[in-house]
Design an enzyme around this catalytic site. Sequence first.
Site, PDB file in Angstrom:
ATOM      1  N   SER A 133      16.094  -7.034  -0.161  1.00 57.46           N
ATOM      2  CA  SER A 133      15.744  -7.953  -1.237  1.00 57.46           C
ATOM      3  C   SER A 133      15.853  -9.387  -0.745  1.00 57.46           C
ATOM      4  O   SER A 133      16.933  -9.817  -0.310  1.00 57.46           O
ATOM      5  CB  SER A 133      16.674  -7.752  -2.433  1.00 57.46           C
ATOM      6  N   GLN A 161       0.846  -1.199   0.000  1.00 57.25           N
ATOM      7  CA  GLN A 161       0.000   0.000   0.000  1.00 57.25           C
ATOM      8  C   GLN A 161       0.882   1.250   0.000  1.00 57.25           C
ATOM      9  O   GLN A 161       0.612   2.222  -0.706  1.00 57.25           O
ATOM     10  CB  GLN A 161      -0.902  -0.004   1.238  1.00 57.25           C
ATOM     11  N   ARG A 167      -3.603   8.323   4.395  1.00 61.96           N
ATOM     12  CA  ARG A 167      -3.407   7.124   5.226  1.00 61.96           C
ATOM     13  C   ARG A 167      -3.764   7.291   6.689  1.00 61.96           C
ATOM     14  O   ARG A 167      -3.660   6.320   7.444  1.00 61.96           O
ATOM     15  CB  ARG A 167      -1.968   6.631   5.079  1.00 61.96           C
ATOM     16  N   ASN A 225       9.404  14.640   0.839  1.00 61.85           N
ATOM     17  CA  ASN A 225       9.434  16.015   1.332  1.00 61.85           C
ATOM     18  C   ASN A 225       8.121  16.267   2.074  1.00 61.85           C
ATOM     19  O   ASN A 225       7.218  15.418   2.073  1.00 61.85           O
ATOM     20  CB  ASN A 225       9.700  17.017   0.199  1.00 61.85           C
ATOM     21  N   HIS A 262       2.518   5.221  -3.211  1.00 66.04           N
ATOM     22  CA  HIS A 262       2.793   6.663  -3.138  1.00 66.04           C
ATOM     23  C   HIS A 262       4.087   6.921  -3.886  1.00 66.04           C
ATOM     24  O   HIS A 262       5.177   6.771  -3.357  1.00 66.04           O
ATOM     25  CB  HIS A 262       2.862   7.102  -1.672  1.00 66.04           C
ATOM     26  N   ARG A 263       3.950   7.293  -5.149  1.00 69.83           N
ATOM     27  CA  ARG A 263       5.087   7.299  -6.069  1.00 69.83           C
ATOM     28  C   ARG A 263       5.992   8.511  -5.966  1.00 69.83           C
ATOM     29  O   ARG A 263       7.131   8.468  -6.397  1.00 69.83           O
ATOM     30  CB  ARG A 263       4.548   7.219  -7.516  1.00 69.83           C
ATOM     31  N   ARG A 300      15.894 -11.686  -2.672  1.00 71.06           N
ATOM     32  CA  ARG A 300      16.744 -12.395  -3.647  1.00 71.06           C
ATOM     33  C   ARG A 300      18.151 -12.457  -3.070  1.00 71.06           C
ATOM     34  O   ARG A 300      18.885 -13.394  -3.285  1.00 71.06           O
ATOM     35  CB  ARG A 300      16.797 -11.641  -4.976  1.00 71.06           C
ATOM     36  N   ARG A 307      11.063 -17.457  -2.094  1.00 69.83           N
ATOM     37  CA  ARG A 307      10.334 -16.371  -1.419  1.00 69.83           C
ATOM     38  C   ARG A 307       8.869 -16.306  -1.836  1.00 69.83           C
ATOM     39  O   ARG A 307       8.057 -15.650  -1.185  1.00 69.83           O
ATOM     40  CB  ARG A 307      11.016 -15.037  -1.674  1.00 69.83           C
ATOM     41  N   GLU A 310      14.546  -1.029  -0.718  1.00 69.08           N
ATOM     42  CA  GLU A 310      13.990  -2.095   0.128  1.00 69.08           C
ATOM     43  C   GLU A 310      14.922  -3.296   0.194  1.00 69.08           C
ATOM     44  O   GLU A 310      15.664  -3.578  -0.764  1.00 69.08           O
ATOM     45  CB  GLU A 310      12.636  -2.534  -0.467  1.00 69.08           C
TER      46      GLU A 310
END
Length: 243
Positions: free
Chosen positions: A110, A97, A202, A191, A101-102, A112, A175, A108
């Site tokens: 990983s 979620q 939110r 910002n 917010h782009r 992997r 995963r 993040e």
Amino acid sequence: MEQVPTQKAPAVCANGATPTILDPLGDGISSLELVRVSGSDVDVVNAARVSFGKFVTEMDEKEEKLIRYLVKHMHTSPFEHNQLSFRVKTPLFVSRQWMRHRMNSYNEISYRYVKSALEFYVPPHWRYQDNQNRQGSVGSFDDESLKQKYLEGLAHAAKIYEELLEAGIARELARGLLPMCTYTEFIFTCNLHSLIHFLRLRLEPGAQYEIRMFAKGMLKLALPHFPVSLGAWKEFHAPQMEL
Ligand SMILES: Cc1cc2nc3c(=O)[nH]c(=O)nc-3n(C[C@H](O)[C@H](O)[C@H](O)COP(=O)(O)OP(=O)(O)OC[C@H]3O[C@@H](n4cnc5c(N)ncnc54)[C@H](O)[C@@H]3O)c2cc1C
């Protein structure tokens, strides 16, 4: 196999201030830390005043009045000349979620690269599906047998995940078994304009409880750094919001 290191609170923030870490979901695993802040209410004023070729170094009543005017009338660009970075540990379903917010920056962990620490969010209480709002939940109740089933499901997923890794299956495939309540970690940089936008969406009761708890924590951590701007936003645009 690499293990995800347990994140410990750093002794000091990057800006030398004492760190403040919250546990928004109250389970001893979730965390929210404001790791870096640049800018202050004065920078908001100077961004607005540059139109008149003016510059101030301190806040006074006139400056506060200006910020309140900007917030009230949603003149948003003066709130973009600052930066807040949060380190977040939250369940995957919250991060899904959050990352919608782009207009922000993200990095993040990983799964992997590293094995998941297999830390899961277990809701402290159950909520019923809301029949009016298809994406909402209502009420709060406890049911030990349901909780037991949930825990069994998690234990099973964790066991098979480990077995696949033991068998040499790539982490990027194993995963796939990790449930949505698995904890992830990321750095979120925004910002003040973007933070306020996030909070507006939110902190609303329509947002899921778990992300609301993080939004509440972000406001708590950011407020001392931008007391006039965030105080005015709260007053004009979120007076009824339970914070
Ligand atoms: C309660 C709630 C329920 C939701 N449910 C769903 C759901 O069921 N399914 C789902 O997919 N999403 C859902 N969302 C996500 C929602 O649609 C937004 O993606 C999310 O809230 C981010 O908002 P935003 O786009 O305004 O923020 P940002 O991405 O940070 O963008 C900020 C602003 O920049 C501008 N902007 C950004 N990108 C563009 C673009 N490509 N074009 C034009 N302008 C742009 C817009 O003005 C936007 O408001 C939900 C959000 C909330 C709060």
